[in-house]
Design a protein around this motif. Structure first.
Motif, PDB file in Angstrom:
ATOM      1  N   ALA A 221       0.835  -1.201   0.000  1.00  7.76           N
ATOM      2  CA  ALA A 221       0.000   0.000   0.000  1.00  7.76           C
ATOM      3  C   ALA A 221       0.872   1.255   0.000  1.00  7.76           C
ATOM      4  O   ALA A 221       1.736   1.419   0.846  1.00  7.76           O
ATOM      5  N   GLY A 222       0.663   2.138  -0.976  1.00  8.60           N
ATOM      6  CA  GLY A 222       1.387   3.383  -1.042  1.00  8.60           C
ATOM      7  C   GLY A 222       2.775   3.292  -1.647  1.00  8.60           C
ATOM      8  O   GLY A 222       3.504   4.260  -1.667  1.00  8.60           O
ATOM      9  N   GLN A 223       3.150   2.127  -2.129  1.00 12.95           N
ATOM     10  CA  GLN A 223       4.489   1.950  -2.696  1.00 12.95           C
ATOM     11  C   GLN A 223       4.401   1.862  -4.211  1.00 12.95           C
ATOM     12  O   GLN A 223       3.454   1.314  -4.763  1.00 12.95           O
ATOM     13  N   ASP A 224       5.396   2.391  -4.883  1.00 15.11           N
ATOM     14  CA  ASP A 224       5.450   2.301  -6.334  1.00 15.11           C
ATOM     15  C   ASP A 224       5.858   0.894  -6.753  1.00 15.11           C
ATOM     16  O   ASP A 224       6.518   0.177  -6.007  1.00 15.11           O
ATOM     17  N   PRO A 225       5.470   0.477  -7.974  1.00 19.32           N
ATOM     18  CA  PRO A 225       5.890  -0.832  -8.448  1.00 19.32           C
ATOM     19  C   PRO A 225       7.420  -0.912  -8.544  1.00 19.32           C
ATOM     20  O   PRO A 225       8.071   0.063  -8.915  1.00 19.32           O
ATOM     21  N   SER A 226       7.983  -2.055  -8.176  1.00 18.71           N
ATOM     22  CA  SER A 226       9.440  -2.226  -8.170  1.00 18.71           C
ATOM     23  C   SER A 226       9.856  -3.251  -9.206  1.00 18.71           C
ATOM     24  O   SER A 226       9.274  -4.332  -9.312  1.00 18.71           O
ATOM     25  N   TYR A 227      10.882  -2.900  -9.956  1.00 20.49           N
ATOM     26  CA  TYR A 227      11.401  -3.773 -11.004  1.00 20.49           C
ATOM     27  C   TYR A 227      12.881  -4.036 -10.729  1.00 20.49           C
ATOM     28  O   TYR A 227      13.614  -3.155 -10.299  1.00 20.49           O
ATOM     29  N   LEU A 228      13.318  -5.259 -10.994  1.00 19.81           N
ATOM     30  CA  LEU A 228      14.728  -5.603 -10.853  1.00 19.81           C
ATOM     31  C   LEU A 228      15.471  -5.405 -12.172  1.00 19.81           C
ATOM     32  O   LEU A 228      16.694  -5.281 -12.180  1.00 19.81           O
ATOM     33  N   LYS A 229      14.759  -5.412 -13.278  1.00 16.83           N
ATOM     34  CA  LYS A 229      15.361  -5.167 -14.590  1.00 16.83           C
ATOM     35  C   LYS A 229      14.398  -4.340 -15.419  1.00 16.83           C
ATOM     36  O   LYS A 229      13.209  -4.258 -15.129  1.00 16.83           O
ATOM     37  N   TYR A 230      14.913  -3.725 -16.464  1.00 13.13           N
ATOM     38  CA  TYR A 230      14.107  -2.886 -17.346  1.00 13.13           C
ATOM     39  C   TYR A 230      13.086  -3.752 -18.081  1.00 13.13           C
ATOM     40  O   TYR A 230      13.441  -4.816 -18.602  1.00 13.13           O
ATOM     41  N   PRO A 231      11.819  -3.367 -18.130  1.00 13.39           N
ATOM     42  CA  PRO A 231      10.802  -4.192 -18.812  1.00 13.39           C
ATOM     43  C   PRO A 231      11.126  -4.383 -20.297  1.00 13.39           C
ATOM     44  O   PRO A 231      11.617  -3.480 -20.962  1.00 13.39           O
ATOM     45  N   GLU A 232      10.872  -5.591 -20.793  1.00 10.82           N
ATOM     46  CA  GLU A 232      11.152  -5.889 -22.196  1.00 10.82           C
ATOM     47  C   GLU A 232      10.133  -5.236 -23.127  1.00 10.82           C
ATOM     48  O   GLU A 232      10.481  -4.771 -24.206  1.00 10.82           O
ATOM     49  N   GLN A 233       8.873  -5.222 -22.738  1.00 10.15           N
ATOM     50  CA  GLN A 233       7.842  -4.607 -23.561  1.00 10.15           C
ATOM     51  C   GLN A 233       7.416  -3.291 -22.908  1.00 10.15           C
ATOM     52  O   GLN A 233       6.858  -3.283 -21.824  1.00 10.15           O
ATOM     53  N   LEU A 234       7.668  -2.189 -23.617  1.00 14.45           N
ATOM     54  CA  LEU A 234       7.315  -0.880 -23.085  1.00 14.45           C
ATOM     55  C   LEU A 234       5.883  -0.522 -23.477  1.00 14.45           C
ATOM     56  O   LEU A 234       5.386  -0.948 -24.513  1.00 14.45           O
ATOM     57  N   VAL A 235       5.245   0.259 -22.637  1.00 15.45           N
ATOM     58  CA  VAL A 235       3.859   0.656 -22.844  1.00 15.45           C
ATOM     59  C   VAL A 235       3.803   2.175 -22.892  1.00 15.45           C
ATOM     60  O   VAL A 235       4.411   2.852 -22.069  1.00 15.45           O
ATOM     61  N   ARG A 236       3.080   2.729 -23.875  1.00 12.07           N
ATOM     62  CA  ARG A 236       2.878   4.178 -23.946  1.00 12.07           C
ATOM     63  C   ARG A 236       1.652   4.501 -23.104  1.00 12.07           C
ATOM     64  O   ARG A 236       0.525   4.143 -23.447  1.00 12.07           O
ATOM     65  N   SER A 237       1.882   5.209 -21.978  1.00 10.45           N
ATOM     66  CA  SER A 237       0.777   5.509 -21.072  1.00 10.45           C
ATOM     67  C   SER A 237       0.008   6.759 -21.492  1.00 10.45           C
ATOM     68  O   SER A 237      -1.154   6.914 -21.139  1.00 10.45           O
ATOM     69  N   VAL A 238       0.652   7.672 -22.232  1.00 12.50           N
ATOM     70  CA  VAL A 238       0.000   8.895 -22.676  1.00 12.50           C
ATOM     71  C   VAL A 238       0.091   8.951 -24.198  1.00 12.50           C
ATOM     72  O   VAL A 238       1.182   8.902 -24.746  1.00 12.50           O
ATOM     73  N   PRO A 239      -1.045   9.049 -24.891  1.00 12.32           N
ATOM     74  CA  PRO A 239      -0.980   9.102 -26.351  1.00 12.32           C
ATOM     75  C   PRO A 239      -0.356  10.401 -26.831  1.00 12.32           C
ATOM     76  O   PRO A 239      -0.402  11.425 -26.152  1.00 12.32           O
ATOM     77  N   ALA A 240       0.211  10.356 -28.014  1.00 14.39           N
ATOM     78  CA  ALA A 240       0.801  11.552 -28.608  1.00 14.39           C
ATOM     79  C   ALA A 240      -0.317  12.536 -28.947  1.00 14.39           C
ATOM     80  O   ALA A 240      -1.401  12.140 -29.368  1.00 14.39           O
ATOM     81  N   PRO A 241      -0.081  13.839 -28.742  1.00 18.99           N
ATOM     82  CA  PRO A 241      -1.134  14.816 -29.053  1.00 18.99           C
ATOM     83  C   PRO A 241      -1.406  14.879 -30.553  1.00 18.99           C
ATOM     84  O   PRO A 241      -0.511  14.698 -31.365  1.00 18.99           O
ATOM     85  N   THR A 242      -2.664  15.102 -30.899  1.00 17.90           N
ATOM     86  CA  THR A 242      -3.031  15.179 -32.304  1.00 17.90           C
ATOM     87  C   THR A 242      -2.715  16.549 -32.888  1.00 17.90           C
ATOM     88  O   THR A 242      -2.456  16.675 -34.065  1.00 17.90           O
TER      89      THR A 242
END
Length: 104
Positions: A66-87
């Motif tokens: 609770a209240g903690q950010d997700p933790s990764y031990l290595k850089y994710p292989e598949q990246l996700v675009r969380s914010v779309p590019a502006p039109t």
């Protein structure tokens, strides 16, 4: 009679003039406030405000407490675009520019 003005007074007056000129540049054709007059109500009905959508992030390597950010031990292989590019650029018909003052 001589008229003197302090540096602070001059800068305040210059800033007020620049702000007024900047606001007038984004105004409508009549020089009034943007959205005022004819068509303002039509534009506000068409306006779509952004809504909250949780980001689809890769599965974290360590569990999330609770209240903690997700933790990764290595850089994710598949990246996700969380914010779309502006039109289109969110400016008022002109390109945007900015200036800064640095100093003491």
């Amino acid at each position: 009679m001589s008229m003197s003005m302090s540096r602070r007074g001059f800068l305040g007056l210059a800033l007020a003039g620049a702000t007024a000129a900047g606001l007038a540049a984004c105004g409508g054709e009549g020089g009034g406030a943007a959205g005022a007059g004819k068509g303002g109500a039509d534009l506000s009905r068409k306006l779509r405000l952004p809504t909250y959508t949780p980001a689809k992030i890769p599965t974290p390597d360590l569990p999330i407490d609770a209240g903690q950010d997700p933790s990764y031990l290595k850089y994710p292989e598949q990246l996700v675009r969380s914010v779309p590019a502006p039109t289109r650029a969110p400016t008022c018909r002109n390109s945007a520019s900015a200036s800064t003052l640095n100093g003491t």
